[in-house]
Design a protein around this motif. Structure first.
Motif, mmCIF file in Angstrom:
data_model
loop_
_atom_site.group_PDB
_atom_site.id
_atom_site.type_symbol
_atom_site.label_atom_id
_atom_site.label_comp_id
_atom_site.label_asym_id
_atom_site.label_seq_id
_atom_site.Cartn_x
_atom_site.Cartn_y
_atom_site.Cartn_z
ATOM 1 N N SER A 36 0.810 -1.223 0.000
ATOM 2 C CA SER A 36 0.000 0.000 0.000
ATOM 3 C C SER A 36 0.843 1.271 0.000
ATOM 4 C CB SER A 36 -0.941 0.003 1.207
ATOM 5 O OG SER A 36 -0.200 0.132 2.404
ATOM 6 N N GLY A 37 2.158 1.137 0.189
ATOM 7 C CA GLY A 37 3.041 2.295 0.116
ATOM 8 C C GLY A 37 3.288 2.981 1.449
ATOM 9 N N ARG A 38 2.783 2.434 2.537
ATOM 10 C CA ARG A 38 3.000 3.049 3.849
ATOM 11 C C ARG A 38 4.395 2.776 4.402
ATOM 12 N NH1 ARG A 38 -2.565 1.278 6.646
ATOM 13 N NH2 ARG A 38 -2.060 -0.546 5.417
ATOM 14 N N VAL A 39 5.019 1.699 3.943
ATOM 15 C CA VAL A 39 6.376 1.349 4.361
ATOM 16 C C VAL A 39 7.204 1.153 3.101
ATOM 17 C CG1 VAL A 39 7.790 -0.388 5.534
ATOM 18 C CG2 VAL A 39 5.571 0.234 6.476
ATOM 19 N N SER A 40 8.438 1.686 3.112
ATOM 20 C CA SER A 40 9.284 1.560 1.922
ATOM 21 C C SER A 40 9.847 0.143 1.813
ATOM 22 C CB SER A 40 10.430 2.567 1.981
ATOM 23 O OG SER A 40 11.314 2.242 3.034
ATOM 24 N N GLN A 41 10.179 -0.219 0.594
ATOM 25 C CA GLN A 41 10.731 -1.559 0.371
ATOM 26 C C GLN A 41 12.090 -1.741 1.052
ATOM 27 O OE1 GLN A 41 10.729 -2.829 -3.686
ATOM 28 N NE2 GLN A 41 11.403 -4.886 -3.186
ATOM 29 N N PRO A 42 12.991 -0.733 1.028
ATOM 30 C CA PRO A 42 14.259 -0.923 1.757
ATOM 31 C C PRO A 42 14.056 -1.144 3.265
ATOM 32 C CG PRO A 42 14.475 0.869 0.202
ATOM 33 C CD PRO A 42 13.028 0.484 0.214
ATOM 34 N N THR A 91 14.153 -4.889 7.788
ATOM 35 C CA THR A 91 13.437 -5.533 8.890
ATOM 36 C C THR A 91 13.488 -7.051 8.767
ATOM 37 O OG1 THR A 91 11.951 -3.642 9.057
ATOM 38 C CG2 THR A 91 11.219 -5.695 10.063
ATOM 39 N N ILE A 92 13.245 -7.562 7.570
ATOM 40 C CA ILE A 92 13.286 -9.008 7.349
ATOM 41 C C ILE A 92 14.693 -9.547 7.600
ATOM 42 C CG2 ILE A 92 13.044 -10.828 5.607
ATOM 43 C CD1 ILE A 92 10.398 -9.647 6.711
ATOM 44 N N THR A 93 15.709 -8.808 7.187
ATOM 45 C CA THR A 93 17.090 -9.229 7.417
ATOM 46 C C THR A 93 17.380 -9.326 8.907
ATOM 47 O OG1 THR A 93 17.807 -8.224 5.343
ATOM 48 C CG2 THR A 93 19.515 -8.647 6.995
#
Length: 51
Positions: free
Chosen positions: A7-13, A18-20
């Motif tokens: 939805s664009g509320r959080v950037s992909q980087p 976070t996942i890393t």
């Protein structure tokens, strides 16, 4: 969080970072648990008078 990226509320980087960190913390916790397992088991056995 995945929905927030779509939805664009959080950037992909930020999502990738976070996942890393989540992955590294899980691996680190597993390694730490394995490193403490044998010494802890030996301590319990010593206290119980088995060894």
């Amino acid at each position: 969080m995945t929905d927030d990226v779509v939805s664009g509320r959080v950037s992909q980087p930020m999502f990738m970072r976070t996942i890393t960190w989540l992955s590294l913390s899980r691996v680190g916790g597993t390694v730490l648990a394995q490193a403490l397992l044998l010494p802890s088991a030996l301590l319990v056995a010593y206290i119980a008078g088995v060894v």
